[in-house]
Write an enzyme that holds these catalytic residues in place. Structure first.
Site, PDB file in Angstrom:
ATOM      1  N   CYS A   2       0.836  -1.197   0.000  1.00 14.28           N
ATOM      2  CA  CYS A   2       0.000   0.000   0.000  1.00 14.28           C
ATOM      3  C   CYS A   2       0.874   1.252   0.000  1.00 14.28           C
ATOM      4  CB  CYS A   2      -0.867   0.056   1.251  1.00 14.28           C
ATOM      5  SG  CYS A   2      -1.736  -1.446   1.627  1.00 14.28           S
ATOM      6  N   ARG A  27       4.137   0.539  -6.548  1.00 11.09           N
ATOM      7  CA  ARG A  27       4.212  -0.359  -5.394  1.00 11.09           C
ATOM      8  C   ARG A  27       3.180  -1.488  -5.481  1.00 11.09           C
ATOM      9  NH1 ARG A  27       6.646   2.473  -0.726  1.00 11.09           N
ATOM     10  NH2 ARG A  27       5.339   1.275   0.690  1.00 11.09           N
ATOM     11  N   TRP A  76      -3.420  -2.290  -1.208  1.00 12.03           N
ATOM     12  CA  TRP A  76      -3.131  -3.622  -1.745  1.00 12.03           C
ATOM     13  C   TRP A  76      -3.783  -4.578  -0.763  1.00 12.03           C
ATOM     14  CZ3 TRP A  76      -0.004  -7.881  -0.223  1.00 12.03           C
ATOM     15  CH2 TRP A  76       0.391  -8.739  -1.260  1.00 12.03           C
ATOM     16  N   ASN A 102      -1.013   1.545   6.334  1.00 13.22           N
ATOM     17  CA  ASN A 102      -0.244   0.460   5.709  1.00 13.22           C
ATOM     18  C   ASN A 102       0.147  -0.502   6.816  1.00 13.22           C
ATOM     19  OD1 ASN A 102      -0.329   1.862   3.349  1.00 13.22           O
ATOM     20  ND2 ASN A 102       1.879   2.244   3.215  1.00 13.22           N
ATOM     21  N   GLY A 103       0.158  -1.787   6.503  1.00 11.16           N
ATOM     22  CA  GLY A 103       0.576  -2.759   7.507  1.00 11.16           C
ATOM     23  C   GLY A 103      -0.583  -3.666   7.889  1.00 11.16           C
ATOM     24  N   GLU A 487      16.446 -16.872 -11.052  1.00 13.47           N
ATOM     25  CA  GLU A 487      16.030 -15.491 -11.273  1.00 13.47           C
ATOM     26  C   GLU A 487      15.272 -15.356 -12.596  1.00 13.47           C
ATOM     27  OE1 GLU A 487      15.631 -13.001  -9.611  1.00 13.47           O
ATOM     28  OE2 GLU A 487      15.670 -11.280 -10.959  1.00 13.47           O
ATOM     29  N   LYS A 491      11.467 -14.032 -12.828  1.00 12.74           N
ATOM     30  CA  LYS A 491      11.122 -12.869 -13.652  1.00 12.74           C
ATOM     31  C   LYS A 491       9.969 -13.206 -14.581  1.00 12.74           C
ATOM     32  CE  LYS A 491      12.594 -10.500 -12.084  1.00 12.74           C
ATOM     33  NZ  LYS A 491      13.288  -9.988 -10.943  1.00 12.74           N
ATOM     34  N   GLU A 494       6.582 -13.789 -12.586  1.00 11.66           N
ATOM     35  CA  GLU A 494       5.931 -12.647 -11.931  1.00 11.66           C
ATOM     36  C   GLU A 494       5.311 -11.659 -12.907  1.00 11.66           C
ATOM     37  OE1 GLU A 494       8.330 -10.407  -9.162  1.00 11.66           O
ATOM     38  OE2 GLU A 494      10.081 -10.479 -10.435  1.00 11.66           O
ATOM     39  N   HIS A 510      16.612 -35.718 -11.894  1.00 10.50           N
ATOM     40  CA  HIS A 510      16.042 -36.203 -10.631  1.00 10.50           C
ATOM     41  C   HIS A 510      14.565 -35.844 -10.497  1.00 10.50           C
ATOM     42  CE1 HIS A 510      19.952 -37.448  -9.234  1.00 10.50           C
ATOM     43  NE2 HIS A 510      20.435 -36.273  -9.596  1.00 10.50           N
ATOM     44  N   LYS A 609       5.824  -3.838  -4.803  1.00  7.02           N
ATOM     45  CA  LYS A 609       7.243  -3.540  -4.953  1.00  7.02           C
ATOM     46  C   LYS A 609       7.989  -3.748  -3.652  1.00  7.02           C
ATOM     47  CE  LYS A 609      10.932  -2.208  -7.020  1.00  7.02           C
ATOM     48  NZ  LYS A 609      11.574  -3.292  -7.804  1.00  7.02           N
TER      49      LYS A 609
HETATM   50  O1  M6R Z   1      13.164  -4.973  -1.629  1.00  6.31           O
HETATM   51  P1  M6R Z   1      13.706  -6.364  -1.497  1.00  6.31           P
HETATM   52  O2  M6R Z   1      14.900  -6.586  -2.357  1.00  6.31           O
HETATM   53  O3  M6R Z   1      13.938  -6.788  -0.098  1.00  6.31           O
HETATM   54  O4  M6R Z   1      12.542  -7.283  -2.078  1.00  6.31           O
HETATM   55  C1  M6R Z   1      12.606  -8.672  -2.035  1.00  6.31           C
HETATM   56  C2  M6R Z   1      11.570  -9.281  -2.932  1.00  6.31           C
HETATM   57  O5  M6R Z   1      10.287  -8.927  -2.512  1.00  6.31           O
HETATM   58  C3  M6R Z   1      11.758  -8.853  -4.392  1.00  6.31           C
HETATM   59  O6  M6R Z   1      13.030  -9.154  -4.851  1.00  6.31           O
HETATM   60  C4  M6R Z   1      10.721  -9.553  -5.298  1.00  6.31           C
HETATM   61  O7  M6R Z   1      10.994 -10.920  -5.372  1.00  6.31           O
HETATM   62  C5  M6R Z   1      10.725  -8.893  -6.676  1.00  6.31           C
HETATM   63  N1  M6R Z   1       9.392  -8.719  -7.137  1.00  6.31           N
HETATM   64  C6  M6R Z   1      11.472  -9.659  -7.687  1.00  6.31           C
HETATM   65  O8  M6R Z   1      11.403  -9.117  -8.957  1.00  6.31           O
END
Ligand code: M6R
Length: 614
Positions: A2, A27, A76, A102-103, A487, A491, A494, A510, A609
């Site tokens: 949020c 965000r 959010w 937020n939270g 990674e 990517k 997501e 395996h 984010k």
């Molecule tokens: O801000 P941070 O690097 O601590 O965030 C960690 C993850 O939430 C962040 O890397 C998330 O996996 C991203 N969406 C990846 O693209």
């Protein structure tokens, strides 16, 4: 997560709030709203985006114009579905207190029952609404309590995490803000103040900011502000100067922030290394940890904690530190570390990695490690973030603001910092000057090599066209490129919502090999290194089962062409440098597949984010 904005000053508050919410869109959110105070409170809030909130504000018959104080929120959903009624701000029954939050209020259920017993009813399913009624209840029931006192009392009752902004028609010329576990920053203008959950909305108005720490609240008036602890102790706060420009948080001609951030990487890499890589004296200068370097060199082991993409960078860090500095490394998901009974204490070193510097799990892991007496070092991108402030020392990645939810440039910046750290730790311990110099030279040539890779954009668009409708992807890599496989898969999933798995190539037999058929694209990271031949065998195994192979290979490798359906070349380099090269085509592939599928790459569904809740 949020987003929060608040304003008090002389401008039309609704405009400032809407502009701020726009800057916080990255965000992630599903509803948005504002409340402004102009004699009485006016609220406009709804499910949907900030642009449609802007339209709704226009339709609101000028109710909100002229107001010069207000609060705004992008929500959010956590408790309660994304809907108009669950959007913030929330009001008390009389409609004279408005709150954004937020939270997560963890004891909201018990508080709801208690407040209901006092006659309160609720118009949303959120945990946040409980807090506005609690403030109202305490204000009404405790004699001589003022607005500030009521908020303070309420915060001693709630459990959980919060960043809040509250305004009230009963004491109209103030905004009250408080934080615990959810970031808040106050921007200081000329007789005007801006509040936000991160600095992005502030930078067009002011460079001077004050970051609130956990357990602090502030009362912000038109002509000043006062910060106190929740226990009412006045705090002297240092001003911080924001160090980024407005254009850094704008798209600069690119269609999406993610694409801009992918293409920024050569420049970012130079920024990360500037002043730190000293080839001529075979040295890495890391000012932020200079005083702790000796202690670090003596560490029996280093524990790396992070989440998501930062965790993948941590895995590469393990290979780097073990190879260059000969110090054992363990890499842990912060979310797991914090709930185990981790064996850590004085003499141990924890390295936390976070782009945002606000990730709740990473923050909790660092606090736990500190509590147990370990030295905690941070690698963060956001200057002044909570993790940056709470670690004993650390290194910034200097990647500039990363707006796209999918992390790209922050990842490569983290890996470069880890490489520099590994080399700094190695000095006089495991590597000769000549070897360090050679490695630094390799790092120094990185930006040029990445520029070359970015030129294969058209080829990658072509490959994306071929596979945009695939339902699953497999990513394989070994050694330094195993975390890159993870990674690449993250990517893709997501931002395109295609299911993807990353595996160490040798693990394929395996289990995952059972998935392979003509429908399965397999991305194999196969640079010419010590495991190259073995990875070629894995490719053969995929081909035998009719899987489609997209290989990331070293320039000049003709052999692989006969085996793979598509080959994307990256320049040759030492194994430790390869993740920084091989990840680039994977970022681009995900981006183009996602855009061809019509996905909103900068704001993928369900993602935030900065993950400031557990
Ligand atoms: O801000 P941070 O690097 O601590 O965030 C960690 C993850 O939430 C962040 O890397 C998330 O996996 C991203 N969406 C990846 O693209």
């Amino acid at each position: 997560m949020c987003g929060i904005v608040g304003y008090i000053g002389k401008q039309e508050a609704a405009n400032v709030l809407l502009g701020g919410l726009k800057r916080l869109e990255y965000r992630g959110y599903d509803s948005a709203g504002i409340a402004v105070l102009n004699g009485s409170l006016s609220v406009v809030k709804q499910k949907g985006n900030v642009a449609s909130l802007g339209e709704a504000i226009k339709q609101s018959d000028g109710m909100v114009s002229d107001a010069t104080i207000g609060i705004g929120h992008t929500r959010w959903a956590t408790h309660g579905d994304p809907s108009d009624r669950n959007a913030h701000p929330h009001l008390n029954a009389q409609g004279d207190i408005a709150l954004i939050h937020n939270g997560i209020i963890e004891n909201h259920a018990a508080l709801r029952v208690e407040l209901a017993n006092h006659g309160y009813s609720f118009s949303s399913d959120t945990d946040s609404e409980v807090l506005v009624h609690l403030i109202d209840h305490l204000w009404e029931s405790i004699p001589f309590l003022d607005f500030e006192g009521a908020v303070r009392q309420a915060l001693t009752v709630v459990e959980g995490a919060y960043g809040i902004c509250v305004i009230s028609g009963r004491e109209p010329d103030k905004v009250i803000v408080a934080r615990k576990g959810s970031p808040l920053v106050i921007g200081i203008g000329e007789n005007e103040f801006f509040i936000a959950s991160d600095a992005a909305p502030l930078v067009e108005y002011t460079r001077k900011v004050v970051y609130l720490s956990d357990g602090e609240m502030a009362v912000v008036h038109r002509d000043g502000y006062k910060v106190k602890t929740i226990d009412n102790v006045v705090q002297e706060k240092a001003l911080t100067e924001l160090d980024f420009e407005l254009e850094e948080i704008e798209k600069g001609g690119f269609e999406h922030f993610m694409l801009k951030e992918i293409f920024e990487q050569p420049d970012v890499m130079e920024d990360v290394m500037r002043g730190r890589v000293r080839i001529e004296d075979a040295r890495v200068q890391l000012g932020g940890i200079a005083d702790q370097l000796e202690q670090l060199r003596k560490a029996q082991r280093i524990i790396i904690c992070a989440c998501g993409t930062s965790w993948h960078a941590g895995l590469i860090g393990e290979y780097l530190i073990e190879e260059f500095a000969n110090i054992p490394v363990e890499v842990d998901y912060a979310s797991e570390f914090r709930y185990r009974k981790p064996i850590i204490g004085p003499g141990d070193v924890m390295l936390v990695i976070s782009q945002s510097g606000e990730t709740a799990d990473t923050l909790a892991a660092l606090r736990l490690a500190k509590e147990k007496g370990a030295t905690v070092i941070g690698i963060c991108n956001v200057v002044g973030s909570t993790i940056a402030r709470e670690t004993h020392c650390g290194m910034y990645t200097h990647a500039g603001p990363e707006i796209g939810v999918a992390s790209t440039k922050a990842f490569t910046a983290q890996v470069i910092v880890l490489t520099m750290l590994a080399l700094a730790l190695s000095k006089e311990r495991t590597m000769s000057d000549a070897e360090v110099m050679q490695a630094l030279y390799c790092l120094d040539t990185l930006p040029e090599r990445v520029k070359n890779i970015l030129e294969c954009r058209d080829q990658i668009v072509d490959i994306a066209e071929h596979y945009k409708d695939a339902r699953n992807f497999l990513y394989l890599g070994r050694g330094y490129n195993f975390p890159v496989a993870l990674e690449g898969a993250l990517k893709l999933k997501e931002i395109s919502y295609i299911h993807a798995e990353g595996y160490p190539a040798a693990e394929m037999k395996h289990g995952p090999i059972a998935l392979i058929d003509e429908e399965m694209p397999v991305v194999v990271i196969a640079p010419k290194d010590t495991t190259y031949k073995k990875v070629l065998s894995n490719i053969e195994e995929v081909r035998t089962r009719k899987g489609r192979v997209i290989a990331i290979a070293t320039e000049g490798d003709e052999e692989i062409k006969a085996l793979a359906d598509h080959v994307i070349y990256v320049p040759a380099g030492a194994p430790f440098i390869m993740p920084l090269l091989t990840v680039i085509p994977l970022q681009m592939l995900s981006y183009y597949i996602a855009t061809l599928r019509g996905c909103d790459v900068d704001r993928p569904r369900n993602l935030a984010k900065s993950v400031t809740v557990e």
